[in-house]
Design an enzyme around this catalytic site. Structure first.
Site, short mmCIF file in Angstrom:
data_model
loop_
_atom_site.label_atom_id
_atom_site.label_comp_id
_atom_site.label_asym_id
_atom_site.label_seq_id
_atom_site.Cartn_x
_atom_site.Cartn_y
_atom_site.Cartn_z
N TRP A 25 0.74 -1.31 0.07
CA TRP A 25 0.15 -0.03 0.10
C TRP A 25 0.95 1.40 0.04
O TRP A 25 1.86 1.43 0.64
CB TRP A 25 -0.95 -0.01 1.25
N ASN A 27 0.03 5.70 0.20
CA ASN A 27 -0.89 6.85 -0.07
C ASN A 27 0.14 8.19 -0.06
O ASN A 27 0.98 8.33 -1.02
CB ASN A 27 -2.08 7.15 0.89
N ASP A 28 -0.22 9.21 0.68
CA ASP A 28 0.32 10.57 0.24
C ASP A 28 1.70 10.64 0.13
O ASP A 28 2.57 9.80 1.00
CB ASP A 28 0.36 11.58 1.55
N GLN A 44 3.60 7.65 2.30
CA GLN A 44 2.92 6.86 3.22
C GLN A 44 2.88 5.37 2.66
O GLN A 44 2.41 5.07 1.54
CB GLN A 44 1.38 7.49 3.61
N TRP A 52 -4.24 -0.09 3.98
CA TRP A 52 -3.78 1.23 4.83
C TRP A 52 -3.53 0.50 6.31
O TRP A 52 -4.19 -0.37 6.79
CB TRP A 52 -4.86 2.29 5.04
N PHE A 84 3.16 9.16 10.25
CA PHE A 84 2.11 10.00 9.29
C PHE A 84 2.61 10.97 8.40
O PHE A 84 3.94 11.08 8.40
CB PHE A 84 0.87 10.45 9.94
N SER A 85 1.72 11.62 7.51
CA SER A 85 2.56 12.48 6.51
C SER A 85 3.32 13.64 7.08
O SER A 85 3.14 14.03 8.22
CB SER A 85 1.52 12.86 5.67
N ARG A 155 -1.89 17.48 12.17
CA ARG A 155 -1.03 16.52 11.44
C ARG A 155 -0.39 17.16 10.23
O ARG A 155 -0.97 18.31 10.03
CB ARG A 155 -1.68 15.24 11.17
N GLU A 210 -6.39 18.29 5.44
CA GLU A 210 -5.03 17.42 5.48
C GLU A 210 -4.27 18.19 4.54
O GLU A 210 -4.28 18.95 3.43
CB GLU A 210 -5.35 16.01 5.15
C1 FRU Z 1 -4.05 12.01 4.12
C2 FRU Z 1 -3.82 11.39 5.52
C3 FRU Z 1 -3.16 12.15 6.33
C4 FRU Z 1 -2.18 11.50 7.00
C5 FRU Z 1 -2.19 10.20 6.36
C6 FRU Z 1 -2.33 8.82 7.13
O1 FRU Z 1 -4.51 11.16 3.11
O2 FRU Z 1 -5.13 11.11 5.96
O3 FRU Z 1 -3.64 13.63 7.06
O4 FRU Z 1 -1.24 12.08 7.70
O5 FRU Z 1 -3.18 10.29 5.35
O6 FRU Z 1 -1.75 8.03 6.28
#
Ligand code: FRU
Length: 500
Positions: A25, A27-28, A44, A52, A84-85, A155, A210
């Site tokens: 996986w 993400n950001d 991420q 996730w 996290f991010s 965050r 975010e």
């Molecule tokens: C955005 C988010 C961030 C967080 C991260 C967690 O997509 O929700 O706010 O830090 O992903 O994976």
């Protein structure tokens, strides 16, 4: 010589140009930073699965923004915290004291999402990790966290070095996500932070903010006139549904970001007004942030997915791709200063202008398959045309005999639509089938540039004044790129290139 080895199999949806992790996986994008000729993309990542969880910073590097090499996980989660991010900077002056005398430390500022069983159950606070070997290995700072408000939704710190009338110091933009606020703090050393101000704007009540970013850009390339851009990702409440990325334009005086339209005397006399908007009008461009360390250039990447259905996308052993890197500039168009996005891609290996559709029209309109894609091949379609109000033109991207994704330029409606309801596999989530709409500020001519890369379409309208980014999952490998136009459409370019 006869080879008994079978031909290498590529998975159908693995892009040729867009970054994907080999497995698991993503993400950001996190910690985008350029240093010593290398672009670092952290992100991420769940190192242990395609869903996730176990959030850690994955890492990839590139010297040209086209080809990425995956590196070992940079900053792993542990029993105490998920990572996290956040962002990364190179602390050239060693303000943090984390350097070792010879190497400037690369410092990652990330959100510690503390576990229920930790010393700060459920808290989200900002922490540091540093690398003394150009991002290869990382050490979490012993004094973490460095900024804790006792909040469970604080965050996504984006840090940059501010040097302006108010002084020279580090600035951090981070969100109180549920309160839909961007908080600005400052620091001399990345370790001690002082509150500066916060920024809020209207949005749907159930949405979170975010991944903010804040940077300055010259207007029309003139360094004497600049604008500050504040990026905020919102979820839900995105323009196309679910996750989306907004931007605000204004000024930053070292303490406070002020949106220009919110000022009584918006622009100085004779200056066109500024205007904020959506960074992308599609379903799949989220958490976009910019690289640090690129001097005058501003390059952003976003996560090509949407929290509405990210967990269900049918890609196999990996999940999610990043967008193409996009250079951001500000241009005055139709009386407004607007963000312009230009994709950064390798030169075309080959290109074909489609004379058959450019020629005179028989009276019933034109239709032609311009190219058929193959796994791993990246295509760019370019169309320039002008159309009378009632005429439409566009592209169909799909397997032979299937409906396909349809991109339709509709000047009468003042919009360009991307309809992916029949684009292939759409039934993995009820929110996936959709029609996206971007405003068409049509002048005489309409310019489209479309990047087609396995599981995604990125559309740049009018030289990047608007973009639409959407995932698509065609049924098979042989996807046709088909052009169509009503009879009265006047074409000047219809071209498809394979990017090398
Ligand atoms: C955005 C988010 C961030 C967080 C991260 C967690 O997509 O929700 O706010 O830090 O992903 O994976």
């Amino acid at each position: 010589m006869t080879s008994t080895a079978s031909a290498p199999t590529r998975d159908l949806y693995r892009p040729g140009l867009h970054y994907t992790p080999a497995k698991n996986w993503m993400n950001d994008p996190n910690g985008l930073v350029f240093h010593q000729g290398v672009y670092h993309l952290f992100y991420q990542h769940n190192p242990f699965g395609t869903d996730w969880g176990n959030m850690s910073w994955g890492h990839a590097t590139s010297t040209d923004l086209h080809t990425w090499t995956e590196q070992p996980v940079a900053i792993p989660c542990d029993d105490d915290e998920a990572v996290f991010s956040g962002s990364a900077v190179v602390d050239e002056r060693n303000t943090s004291g984390l350097g070792n005398g010879s190497a400037a430390p690369m410092v990652a500022v990330y959100t510690s999402a503390y576990a229920k069983e930790s010393s700060r159950p459920g808290v989200q606070a900002q922490s540091l990790a540093y690398s003394l070997d150009e991002g290869r290995t990382w050490t979490k700072y012993a004094g973490n966290p460095v900024l804790d408000r006792g909040s469970s939704d604080f965050r996504d710190p984006k840090v940059f070095w501010y040097d302006g009338p108010a002084g020279a110091y580090w600035v951090m933009a981070a969100v109180e996500a549920a309160e839909q606020r961007v908080l600005l703090h400052k620091s001399a050393d990345l370790i001690h932070w002082e509150y500066l101000s916060d920024f809020a704007a209207d949005g749907p009540p159930d949405s979170v903010w975010e991944c903010p970013d804040l940077f300055e850009l010259p207007i029309d390339g003139d360094a004497a006139r600049t604008v500050w851009v504040l990026i905020v990702s919102v979820n839900p409440g995105g323009v196309a549904g679910g996750s989306g990325t907004r931007y605000f334009l204004g000024s930053f005086d070292g303490v406070r970001f002020t949106e220009e339209s919110a000022r009584p005397s918006a622009a100085p006399a004779g200056e066109p007004p500024l205007r904020g908007s959506w960074l992308d009008w599609g379903r799949d461009y989220y958490a976009a942030v910019s690289f640090d360390g690129l001097a005058q250039r501003r390059v952003m990447m976003g996560w090509m997915n949407n929290w509405d259905y990210a967990a269900a996308t049918p890609t196999g052993v990996w999940r999610s791709a990043m967008s193409l890197p996009r250079e951001i500039t500000v241009r005055t168009a139709n009386g407004h200063s607007r963000l312009v996005q230009t994709p950064i891609v390798p030169p075309a290996a080959s290109s074909t202008a489609s004379d058959e559709v450019l020629g005179a029209d028989s009276g019933s309109g034109r239709r032609a398959v311009l190219a058929t894609t193959a796994p791993g091949k990246v295509h760019r379609a370019r169309i320039s045309a002008s159309a009378a109000a009632a005429a439409t033109f566009g592209l169909r991207i799909g397997g032979p005999g299937t409906g396909g994704a349809r991109l339709i330029v509709d000047p009468a409606a003042g919009e360009i639509r991307l309809d992916r309801r029949d684009s292939g596999r759409v039934d993995f989530h009820e929110h996936f089938p959709s029609i996206e709409r971007a405003p068409l500020e049509a002048g005489e001519r309409i310019d489209l540039e479309v990047y087609i890369d396995a599981c995604s379409l990125e559309v740049f309208v009018q030289g990047g004044l608007a973009t639409i980014t959407d995932l698509v999952f065609p049924h098979g490998p042989d996807t046709e790129i088909e052009f169509f136009a009503d009879p009265s459409v006047v074409l000047s370019t219809v071209e498809v290139a394979v990017l090398g």
